[in-house]
Design a protein around this motif. Structure first.
Motif, PDB file in Angstrom:
ATOM      1  N   CYS A  13     -96.326  51.755  27.604  1.00  0.00           N
ATOM      2  CA  CYS A  13     -97.075  51.017  28.622  1.00  0.00           C
ATOM      3  C   CYS A  13     -98.455  51.649  28.830  1.00  0.00           C
ATOM      4  O   CYS A  13     -98.576  52.859  29.071  1.00  0.00           O
ATOM      5  N   ARG A  28     -90.391  40.769  24.530  1.00  0.00           N
ATOM      6  CA  ARG A  28     -90.884  41.432  25.736  1.00  0.00           C
ATOM      7  C   ARG A  28     -92.365  41.706  25.564  1.00  0.00           C
ATOM      8  O   ARG A  28     -92.799  42.216  24.551  1.00  0.00           O
ATOM      9  N   ASN A  29     -93.148  41.378  26.594  1.00  0.00           N
ATOM     10  CA  ASN A  29     -94.579  41.634  26.510  1.00  0.00           C
ATOM     11  C   ASN A  29     -95.098  42.436  27.690  1.00  0.00           C
ATOM     12  O   ASN A  29     -96.286  42.589  27.858  1.00  0.00           O
ATOM     13  N   HIS A  30     -94.184  42.929  28.521  1.00  0.00           N
ATOM     14  CA  HIS A  30     -94.609  43.699  29.689  1.00  0.00           C
ATOM     15  C   HIS A  30     -93.676  44.889  29.902  1.00  0.00           C
ATOM     16  O   HIS A  30     -92.564  44.916  29.395  1.00  0.00           O
ATOM     17  N   CYS A  31     -94.154  45.848  30.657  1.00  0.00           N
ATOM     18  CA  CYS A  31     -93.372  47.041  30.983  1.00  0.00           C
ATOM     19  C   CYS A  31     -92.301  46.660  32.004  1.00  0.00           C
ATOM     20  O   CYS A  31     -92.615  46.052  33.033  1.00  0.00           O
ATOM     21  N   SER A  37     -98.860  44.270  31.710  1.00  0.00           N
ATOM     22  CA  SER A  37     -98.915  43.828  30.328  1.00  0.00           C
ATOM     23  C   SER A  37    -100.318  44.129  29.800  1.00  0.00           C
ATOM     24  O   SER A  37    -101.132  44.730  30.498  1.00  0.00           O
ATOM     25  N   HIS A  72     -99.393  37.429  35.562  1.00  0.00           N
ATOM     26  CA  HIS A  72    -100.312  38.508  35.209  1.00  0.00           C
ATOM     27  C   HIS A  72    -101.741  37.993  35.273  1.00  0.00           C
ATOM     28  O   HIS A  72    -102.022  36.884  34.828  1.00  0.00           O
ATOM     29  N   ASN A  83     -94.950  35.106  32.666  1.00  0.00           N
ATOM     30  CA  ASN A  83     -93.956  35.630  31.745  1.00  0.00           C
ATOM     31  C   ASN A  83     -92.612  35.724  32.449  1.00  0.00           C
ATOM     32  O   ASN A  83     -92.537  36.142  33.611  1.00  0.00           O
TER      33      ASN A  83
END
Length: 106
Positions: A13, A28-31, A37, A72, A83
């Protein structure tokens, strides 16, 4: 033209430094801890955005078809994207506490 490219890989991240594992179920595209993200995509997984800015989680909304989603906003260019959150991921579930704090504080 396809609007979604499957990319499900681990990363570190850029906001909190946590090592993020690939999702057990989807991309998955985010922490999962801080929910930040990075602005990499114009369409999911295409890696065509030239920005590269951090995407701050600014809201959590409920979509009746997709479930809870984090909104986001890019801290560089202002682009907003939604997301899906996964609070039940087997490897690293998204943080319910972080999502609730965003819902409370906006």
């Amino acid at each position: 033209m396809r609007k979604f490219t499957d990319i499900n890989e681990g990363f570190v991240c850029s906001h909190c430094g946590k090592h993020v594992q690939p999702s057990a179920k989807s991309c998955r595209n985010h922490c999962p801890q801080c929910l930040y993200s990075v602005h990499l995509d114009d369409n999911p997984g295409d890696r065509s955005a030239d920005c590269g800015g951090l995407m701050k989680p600014v809201a959590v909304l409920y979509n009746p078809k997709k479930g809870y989603q984090v909104v986001h906003r890019c801290l560089v260019c202002g682009t907003e994207k939604r997301n899906v959150l996964d609070f039940e991921d087997e490897l690293q579930p998204d943080s319910m506490d972080t999502a609730l704090a965003i819902m409370k504080n906006g």
